[in-house]
Design an enzyme around this catalytic site. Structure first.
Site, mmCIF file in Angstrom:
data_model
loop_
_atom_site.group_PDB
_atom_site.id
_atom_site.type_symbol
_atom_site.label_atom_id
_atom_site.label_comp_id
_atom_site.label_asym_id
_atom_site.label_seq_id
_atom_site.Cartn_x
_atom_site.Cartn_y
_atom_site.Cartn_z
ATOM 1 N N THR A 185 0.427 -0.764 -0.067
ATOM 2 C CA THR A 185 -0.185 0.455 -0.144
ATOM 3 C C THR A 185 0.916 1.316 0.046
ATOM 4 O O THR A 185 1.436 0.765 0.051
ATOM 5 C CB THR A 185 -0.437 -0.099 1.461
ATOM 6 O OG1 THR A 185 0.091 -0.121 2.417
ATOM 7 C CG2 THR A 185 -1.457 -1.007 1.527
ATOM 8 N N GLU A 330 -5.289 -4.145 -0.240
ATOM 9 C CA GLU A 330 -6.539 -5.262 0.781
ATOM 10 C C GLU A 330 -7.064 -5.762 0.019
ATOM 11 O O GLU A 330 -7.799 -7.618 0.751
ATOM 12 C CB GLU A 330 -6.625 -4.092 2.020
ATOM 13 C CG GLU A 330 -5.137 -3.954 2.675
ATOM 14 C CD GLU A 330 -5.360 -2.508 2.356
ATOM 15 O OE1 GLU A 330 -5.432 -2.016 1.086
ATOM 16 O OE2 GLU A 330 -4.577 -1.434 3.182
HETATM 17 P P1 ADP Z 1 -3.671 3.546 -2.556
HETATM 18 O O1 ADP Z 1 -3.627 3.896 -1.011
HETATM 19 O O2 ADP Z 1 -1.310 2.428 -2.569
HETATM 20 O O3 ADP Z 1 -3.326 3.913 -4.128
HETATM 21 P P2 ADP Z 1 -5.745 1.019 -2.439
HETATM 22 O O4 ADP Z 1 -6.438 0.949 -4.296
HETATM 23 O O5 ADP Z 1 -5.518 0.418 -2.321
HETATM 24 O O6 ADP Z 1 -3.562 2.412 -2.274
HETATM 25 O O7 ADP Z 1 -6.461 2.904 -2.263
HETATM 26 C C1 ADP Z 1 -7.838 2.093 -1.646
HETATM 27 C C2 ADP Z 1 -7.983 3.457 -0.795
HETATM 28 O O8 ADP Z 1 -9.087 4.503 -1.991
HETATM 29 C C3 ADP Z 1 -9.721 2.959 -0.283
HETATM 30 O O9 ADP Z 1 -9.258 2.543 0.833
HETATM 31 C C4 ADP Z 1 -10.426 4.977 -0.748
HETATM 32 O O10 ADP Z 1 -10.304 5.562 0.128
HETATM 33 C C5 ADP Z 1 -10.188 4.684 -1.696
HETATM 34 N N1 ADP Z 1 -10.650 5.214 -2.572
HETATM 35 C C6 ADP Z 1 -10.763 3.556 -3.500
HETATM 36 N N2 ADP Z 1 -12.108 4.233 -4.654
HETATM 37 C C7 ADP Z 1 -12.429 4.650 -4.337
HETATM 38 C C8 ADP Z 1 -13.664 4.760 -4.448
HETATM 39 N N3 ADP Z 1 -14.565 5.083 -5.470
HETATM 40 N N4 ADP Z 1 -14.187 6.388 -3.868
HETATM 41 C C9 ADP Z 1 -13.243 7.283 -2.842
HETATM 42 N N5 ADP Z 1 -12.269 6.943 -2.377
HETATM 43 C C10 ADP Z 1 -11.529 5.783 -2.958
#
Ligand code: ADP
Length: 542
Positions: A185, A330
């Protein structure tokens, strides 16, 4: 009594076997990193992945070894994943947009033994490799003719590496719970944390992801994952695509509006997926140069909240259905998708857009709940928001080396760090990251909701909302705006634009204009950096 059915382990390489057997001639088209378009199919991808597995095996790599990739989406990257999986090793995707020291830290943490890297990133790897003692070999994803001059040691081109194997090999037999992939992450707070997928979790997740109410993938589709394989397990497209038998269109390094438009139309893509920033670039490109998207049916948008204006432009101007998705590294990563259930089938126009701002409902395999800080479950009334927690067979049970243990409880509920509400039909809507929520007079204000509305203003290119200390209310929202080229809206017009769309007490206390809003390596607004940038800001005294 135990049942009497076969114990057929859910292994990732069975996915490419299936694709090669039943959809063998289906195209895998890529914009190569060298330039020209390249065309292959699942049968050939499997054959070459087999050669790679054989070569890795011969070199002494096998079950449990971490093998890194730093690459764009191309057929070679896809083959690399399956080759690694097929000897029981673990594909470890690296995000080249992180700082070199961060990448070195992650590689050392994972103890990567081999790195497969695209030509684009060779210079970057020259800086990183000397800091990673576990690294034994570097394979450049190209052929001998395109090999660059490099100071790297033990380097070979991918084509000559696999050419030394004839492909007469059998995938290694494994327990389905064997580690299959690793992805860190981004670690916006503290060190990055390693997520470790299993073969079983990847297979189950792909089966869930391609269902009709989720991505709705079939052999009739042509899927273009613009989301890179190095972002959150590539949104599972490397598995859900071949599993469904759809054609795959891989955009390579061409991430700008013009390149995306070219490949979307030329290759008759029917479904595509990426973060909102990519779609903003495409829409801006089309606004300027014209064009249409006659073949594209669905666009999956996630990674951060999809602004209403993007959904509206795709649907109303270009006739492409938007599928808003939420997930996280995750969760392999799919958590929810905003497809329309019968309860909402009557919605049209603005009412439908209101629904599509929500992140949606989960597939079978994802359970979710919202709780208060004392872990008490909150009602699903579409307004009470709380901590979003999830569990399921493709959700992490822990991080690599036991980091972040406080995010997992005894009943396997994983605290996502997101704040959300859920409606009576099970549609979830993210209102914030727990650390970004604005606490005003003991109540919470959703920064995301205000941002979504603000980018709908015709003169706004990008918007962010952060909480700034306030003597009376603790924190109050500050609206940060990047204006579109050649525009100069007044603060007043921006605030008036929000009036009536949000509760009166949510109204930002002020607006500031900046040239740029900082982004994370996965294209999200980096609130920590933005707060830092504006740390000297104070609200004007009323
Ligand atoms: P990174 O933080 O490395 O970019 P992730 O893709 O795992 O990795 O990030 C997940 C986070 O992204 C989620 O916990 C959320 O906060 C945010 N997120 C993902 N998709 C959405 C969405 N459609 N709307 C709002 N927040 C989102």
């Amino acid at each position: 009594m135990l049942g009497m059915m076969q114990d057929w382990p859910l292994l990732c390489h069975k996915v490419i076997d299936h694709a090669a057997t039943y959809h063998g001639q289906r195209e895998v088209v890529s914009r190569s990193v060298e330039g020209p378009f390249h065309r292959t199919n699942y049968a050939q991808v499997r054959g070459r992945a087999m050669q790679l597995a054989q070569r890795l095996d011969r070199d002494g790599y096998g079950v449990g070894d971490r093998i890194a990739t730093m690459a764009w989406n191309t057929w070679r990257h896809l083959e690399t994943w399956y080759g690694i999986l097929g000897v029981g090793s673990i594909y470890h995707t690296l995000n080249p947009r992180l700082f070199p020291d961060q990448i070195a830290w992650i590689m050392n943490d994972a103890e990567d033994r081999v790195l497969f890297v695209d030509l684009t990133f060779v210079k970057l790897v020259e800086v990183i490799a000397p800091k990673v003692p576990s690294l034994e070999r570097i394979v450049i994803l190209t052929d001998d003719a395109h090999m660059p001059e490099t100071s790297l040691q033990n380097v070979v081109s991918y084509e000559s590496y696999i050419a030394e194997a004839d492909g007469d090999f059998a995938w290694v037999d494994l327990d389905e719970r064997t580690a299959a992939g690793m992805c860190y992450t981004s670690g916006t707070t503290g060190d990055p944390k390693g997520v470790v997928y299993t073969h079983r979790s990847n297979v189950l997740h792909a089966m869930a992801a391609l269902q009709p109410d989720m991505l709705n993938l079939s052999s009739r589709d042509r899927l273009m994952p613009v989301v890179p394989l190095f972002h959150a397990n590539g949104w599972s497209t490397a598995f859900s695509g071949p599993m469904s038998g759809c054609a795959m269109v891989m955009p390579g390094a061409g991430m700008d509006g013009a390149s995306i438009y070219e490949i979307l139309t030329q290759e008759k893509v029917t479904i595509t997926a990426a973060v909102p920033t990519i779609w903003l670039m495409l829409l801006q490109h089309m606004e300027k140069h014209g064009g249409s998207l006659p073949d594209l049916k669905r666009v999956v948008i996630g990674g951060s909240a999809c602004p209403r204006a993007i959904t509206q432009a795709f649907q109303d101007t270009y006739g492409v259905e938007v599928i808003h998705a939420w997930g996280m590294t995750e969760m392999s990563p799919l958590g929810t998708i905003c497809s329309v259930k019968p309860e909402y089938a009557h919605l049209e126009g603005a009412d439908k857009l209101d629904l599509q701002v929500k992140q949606g409902h989960p597939p079978f395999t994802v359970e979710m709940k919202i709780t208060d800080d004392e872990n008490q479950e909150l009602p699903w009334d579409a307004k009470t928001f709380g901590r979003l927690k999830v569990r399921g067979p493709a959700v992490s049970s822990s991080y690599y080396k036991g980091r972040g243990a406080e995010q997992f409880d005894a009943e396997n509920w994983f605290d996502t760090g997101d704040v959300a509400h859920v409606d009576p039909h099970g549609y979830m809507q993210i209102t914030d990251r727990a650390k970004d929520v604005i606490k005003s007079g003991g109540e919470w204000i959703s920064s995301i909701e205000i941002e979504n509305l603000a980018v709908g203003h015709p003169e706004v290119a990008e918007a962010a909302v952060i909480g700034v200390a306030h003597p009376k209310w603790d924190e109050r929202p500050l609206l940060v705006i990047v204006v579109k080229e050649g525009q100069s809206p007044s603060k007043q017009s921006l605030l008036e634009f929000l009036e009536g769309k949000i509760a009166h007490w949510w109204m930002p206390n002020d607006v500031v204009f900046v040239d740029e809003i900082p982004h994370t390596a996965t294209g999200k607004i980096q609130k920590t950096a933005l707060r830092e940038q504006l740390r000297d800001y104070a609200f004007p005294i009323d």
